[in-house]
Design a protein around this motif. Sequence first.
Motif, PDB file in Angstrom:
ATOM      1  N   PHE A   1       0.983  -1.154  -0.140  1.00  0.00           N
ATOM      2  CA  PHE A   1       0.086   0.109   0.084  1.00  0.00           C
ATOM      3  C   PHE A   1       0.730   1.326   0.048  1.00  0.00           C
ATOM      4  O   PHE A   1       0.460   2.400  -0.792  1.00  0.00           O
ATOM      5  CB  PHE A   1      -0.952  -0.157   1.046  1.00  0.00           C
ATOM      6  N   SER A   2       2.102   1.040   0.540  1.00  0.00           N
ATOM      7  CA  SER A   2       2.802   2.410   0.731  1.00  0.00           C
ATOM      8  C   SER A   2       3.353   2.726  -0.631  1.00  0.00           C
ATOM      9  O   SER A   2       3.389   3.986  -1.142  1.00  0.00           O
ATOM     10  CB  SER A   2       3.909   2.200   1.632  1.00  0.00           C
ATOM     11  N   VAL A   3       3.809   1.874  -1.225  1.00  0.00           N
ATOM     12  CA  VAL A   3       4.341   1.933  -2.823  1.00  0.00           C
ATOM     13  C   VAL A   3       3.300   2.479  -3.791  1.00  0.00           C
ATOM     14  O   VAL A   3       3.304   3.358  -4.452  1.00  0.00           O
ATOM     15  CB  VAL A   3       4.934   0.515  -3.339  1.00  0.00           C
ATOM     16  N   LEU A   4       1.968   1.863  -3.509  1.00  0.00           N
ATOM     17  CA  LEU A   4       0.883   2.365  -4.670  1.00  0.00           C
ATOM     18  C   LEU A   4       0.537   3.695  -4.151  1.00  0.00           C
ATOM     19  O   LEU A   4       0.188   4.586  -5.172  1.00  0.00           O
ATOM     20  CB  LEU A   4      -0.225   1.555  -4.367  1.00  0.00           C
ATOM     21  N   ILE A   5       0.494   4.124  -2.876  1.00  0.00           N
ATOM     22  CA  ILE A   5      -0.200   5.585  -2.660  1.00  0.00           C
ATOM     23  C   ILE A   5       0.851   6.627  -2.860  1.00  0.00           C
ATOM     24  O   ILE A   5       0.711   7.561  -3.315  1.00  0.00           O
ATOM     25  CB  ILE A   5      -0.538   5.485  -0.888  1.00  0.00           C
ATOM     26  N   ILE A   6       2.307   6.114  -2.625  1.00  0.00           N
ATOM     27  CA  ILE A   6       3.355   7.152  -2.963  1.00  0.00           C
ATOM     28  C   ILE A   6       3.303   7.320  -4.564  1.00  0.00           C
ATOM     29  O   ILE A   6       3.284   8.437  -4.786  1.00  0.00           O
ATOM     30  CB  ILE A   6       4.574   6.464  -2.394  1.00  0.00           C
ATOM     31  N   LEU A   7       3.405   6.359  -5.368  1.00  0.00           N
ATOM     32  CA  LEU A   7       3.000   6.524  -6.686  1.00  0.00           C
ATOM     33  C   LEU A   7       2.025   7.302  -6.902  1.00  0.00           C
ATOM     34  O   LEU A   7       2.163   8.238  -8.091  1.00  0.00           O
ATOM     35  CB  LEU A   7       3.173   5.114  -7.389  1.00  0.00           C
ATOM     36  N   ALA A   8       0.832   7.011  -6.636  1.00  0.00           N
ATOM     37  CA  ALA A   8      -0.405   7.854  -6.720  1.00  0.00           C
ATOM     38  C   ALA A   8      -0.034   9.318  -6.606  1.00  0.00           C
ATOM     39  O   ALA A   8      -0.526  10.279  -7.329  1.00  0.00           O
ATOM     40  CB  ALA A   8      -1.563   7.364  -6.308  1.00  0.00           C
ATOM     41  N   PHE A   9       0.534   9.542  -5.286  1.00  0.00           N
ATOM     42  CA  PHE A   9       1.051  10.872  -4.947  1.00  0.00           C
ATOM     43  C   PHE A   9       2.053  11.682  -5.861  1.00  0.00           C
ATOM     44  O   PHE A   9       1.714  12.882  -6.295  1.00  0.00           O
ATOM     45  CB  PHE A   9       1.764  10.882  -3.600  1.00  0.00           C
ATOM     46  N   VAL A  10       2.865  10.907  -6.416  1.00  0.00           N
ATOM     47  CA  VAL A  10       3.772  11.374  -7.407  1.00  0.00           C
ATOM     48  C   VAL A  10       3.016  11.818  -8.729  1.00  0.00           C
ATOM     49  O   VAL A  10       3.487  12.773  -9.264  1.00  0.00           O
ATOM     50  CB  VAL A  10       5.267  10.431  -7.579  1.00  0.00           C
ATOM     51  N   LEU A  11       2.260  10.941  -9.236  1.00  0.00           N
ATOM     52  CA  LEU A  11       1.380  11.300 -10.545  1.00  0.00           C
ATOM     53  C   LEU A  11       0.488  12.542 -10.367  1.00  0.00           C
ATOM     54  O   LEU A  11       0.417  13.366 -11.063  1.00  0.00           O
ATOM     55  CB  LEU A  11       0.565  10.009 -10.876  1.00  0.00           C
ATOM     56  N   TRP A  12       0.038  12.386  -9.088  1.00  0.00           N
ATOM     57  CA  TRP A  12      -0.744  13.551  -8.858  1.00  0.00           C
ATOM     58  C   TRP A  12       0.193  14.981  -8.871  1.00  0.00           C
ATOM     59  O   TRP A  12      -0.384  15.886  -9.395  1.00  0.00           O
ATOM     60  CB  TRP A  12      -1.419  13.513  -7.397  1.00  0.00           C
ATOM     61  N   LEU A  13       1.118  14.875  -8.268  1.00  0.00           N
ATOM     62  CA  LEU A  13       1.967  16.100  -8.312  1.00  0.00           C
ATOM     63  C   LEU A  13       2.421  16.551  -9.845  1.00  0.00           C
ATOM     64  O   LEU A  13       2.421  17.656 -10.147  1.00  0.00           O
ATOM     65  CB  LEU A  13       3.410  15.914  -7.577  1.00  0.00           C
ATOM     66  N   LEU A  14       2.683  15.351 -10.198  1.00  0.00           N
ATOM     67  CA  LEU A  14       3.120  15.701 -12.032  1.00  0.00           C
ATOM     68  C   LEU A  14       1.845  16.117 -12.706  1.00  0.00           C
ATOM     69  O   LEU A  14       2.183  17.108 -13.452  1.00  0.00           O
ATOM     70  CB  LEU A  14       3.469  14.442 -12.464  1.00  0.00           C
ATOM     71  N   SER A  15       0.622  16.056 -12.328  1.00  0.00           N
ATOM     72  CA  SER A  15      -0.440  16.600 -13.083  1.00  0.00           C
ATOM     73  C   SER A  15      -0.364  18.270 -12.680  1.00  0.00           C
ATOM     74  O   SER A  15      -1.003  18.774 -13.227  1.00  0.00           O
ATOM     75  CB  SER A  15      -1.749  15.892 -12.558  1.00  0.00           C
ATOM     76  N   ILE A  16      -0.337  18.436 -11.495  1.00  0.00           N
ATOM     77  CA  ILE A  16      -0.289  19.463 -10.701  1.00  0.00           C
ATOM     78  C   ILE A  16       0.661  20.488 -11.502  1.00  0.00           C
ATOM     79  O   ILE A  16       0.293  21.651 -12.075  1.00  0.00           O
ATOM     80  CB  ILE A  16      -0.244  19.658  -9.143  1.00  0.00           C
ATOM     81  N   LEU A  17       2.155  19.794 -11.691  1.00  0.00           N
ATOM     82  CA  LEU A  17       2.974  20.636 -12.346  1.00  0.00           C
ATOM     83  C   LEU A  17       2.706  21.117 -13.792  1.00  0.00           C
ATOM     84  O   LEU A  17       3.038  22.129 -14.372  1.00  0.00           O
ATOM     85  CB  LEU A  17       4.458  19.836 -12.056  1.00  0.00           C
ATOM     86  N   THR A  18       2.211  19.875 -14.335  1.00  0.00           N
ATOM     87  CA  THR A  18       1.886  20.041 -15.955  1.00  0.00           C
ATOM     88  C   THR A  18       0.557  21.172 -16.134  1.00  0.00           C
ATOM     89  O   THR A  18       0.718  21.937 -17.069  1.00  0.00           O
ATOM     90  CB  THR A  18       1.504  18.848 -16.499  1.00  0.00           C
ATOM     91  N   GLN A  19      -0.325  21.245 -15.429  1.00  0.00           N
ATOM     92  CA  GLN A  19      -1.376  22.211 -15.555  1.00  0.00           C
ATOM     93  C   GLN A  19      -1.343  23.525 -14.820  1.00  0.00           C
ATOM     94  O   GLN A  19      -1.988  24.370 -15.053  1.00  0.00           O
ATOM     95  CB  GLN A  19      -2.701  21.459 -15.185  1.00  0.00           C
ATOM     96  N   GLY A  20      -0.307  23.805 -13.781  1.00  0.00           N
ATOM     97  CA  GLY A  20      -0.104  24.915 -13.129  1.00  0.00           C
ATOM     98  C   GLY A  20      -0.962  25.438 -12.171  1.00  0.00           C
ATOM     99  O   GLY A  20      -0.966  26.463 -11.744  1.00  0.00           O
TER     100      GLY A  20
END
Length: 376
Positions: A42-61
Motif C-alpha cells: 500500500f505504501s508503494v501504490l499510494i506514494i506512486l499515486a502521490f507522485v502522479l498527482w504532483l506531476l498533474s499539478i505541475l503540468t497544469q499549473g
Amino acid sequence: MSQLTDRFEYGAKILLTLVMAMIPLWFLPFPVGLEFGREITFSVLIILAFVLWLLSILTQGQMRYPSSPLLWATGLLAIIFGASTFFSKAPFVSLTYGDPIAEKLSTLLLGILFMLLSASVFSGIKEIKRALLVLIYASGIAGLITFFQLALGISFFSYLSSYSQGVDFNAIGTMNGFALFMVVIFVVTLGLLFSSLVASMKAWIRYTLAFVPVILMFNLLMIHFYTAWIVLIGSLIFFFGLLFMHMRSIGPRERTKPKLGLDWRYSVMILLIAVSVVMLVVRTPFFGSTNLPAEVSPSFTTSLSVAKAVLNEGTRTLLFGSGPATFSLDWAQYRDPLINQSPFWGVLFLQGFSWFLTLISTAGVLGIFGFVIFLI
C-alpha cells in the motif's frame, strides 16, 4: 499538455482504486508477515499515486484540494502524534519499526495522504460512486470467502500460500478486526443503497449491491464479536435518526411518493436493529459448529492501570504518552506482578483491552483530545 495531465491524473485514480480493491483481499503469499506485506504494497501504490498527482499539478499549473473541517482535525491529529513520536520512549519504534503497524506515525501519515489524494483525485459524484463500489464489491468477495471458510471449511486463501491456512485467516488481520471492518462496509453499503444514487445505477449493480450486506451479515452472525454488534447498533440508530430527519425535511406530497421507498427503509432498519440486539443477548455464534481461536488481550482494569502508571511518569508522558506503538514497553514495565503466576506470564501484549485504552498510554491526554476532535 492537457492530455499528458489527464494521463497523470488518470493513473493516480487507477492506483487509488486498486488500493481500495486490495484493502479487504490483498496479502503477499510469502512468509514475510501479513501486516508487513500489506504495508509495503500500500505504501508503494499510494506514494506512486502521490507522485502522479504532483506531476498533474505541475503540468497544469494549478492545484485542486478539498476544504473541510475534517482536514483541520486530521492535521491536528498528525501534529500531536508527531510530537508524541518525537518525545517517545523509542522514537524509531513509534515512527516506523513498531507493531502493531496501525499505530505507527508512518502509517497515520500514509492514511492521511491516502485520504487527501482520494478527496482530490476523485472529484465528481460519479467517480466517488465508482470508487465506493470497488471497495464494497471487494469486501463482498472477502465476505464470501470467509463465509465458505467458516460455514463449509473451504479456504480459498490456503491455495495461495502455506501460511494462509486456518479457518480464521483473512487479509485484514484477526477475525474480530475483520468483523469490525465488515460492520463499517455494511453501514457504507446501506448508505449507498438508501441514497438517491441508486436510481442512476444499472439493475444488475443494484441487485448485486443489495446482496453484499446479506453476505456481510452472515459473516457477523458466524464470527459473533460482541463489540461489533455494539458498533453496528450505534451506527444503525444514528442512521435511523438521519432517515427520520430526512422524512421530516421533505414535504407531505413528496413523502407519499413510492419512489422514495421510505417504508421499506424503515422496516429494514428496525429489523437490523432487532437482530443486532438479539445477538447481543445470544452467547453463541449463528453457526454453532464454528470454532474460532480465542483472541487474548489484557483486561480493562489492567490496561487502565498501565495507562495511569504511564501518565503519572511526568508532564511529558501526561501530555504525549509513551509514544505510538510502545504499549508493549509500557506493559513490560507496569504490568501486575501477579500475571507472572498466570499462563500469560510470557505474553508480550502489543495493545491493551481496546485501541482507545491503548491510546491513553501511548498518546497521552493530547492524543485522546485530538482523536475525539477527529471523530466529532
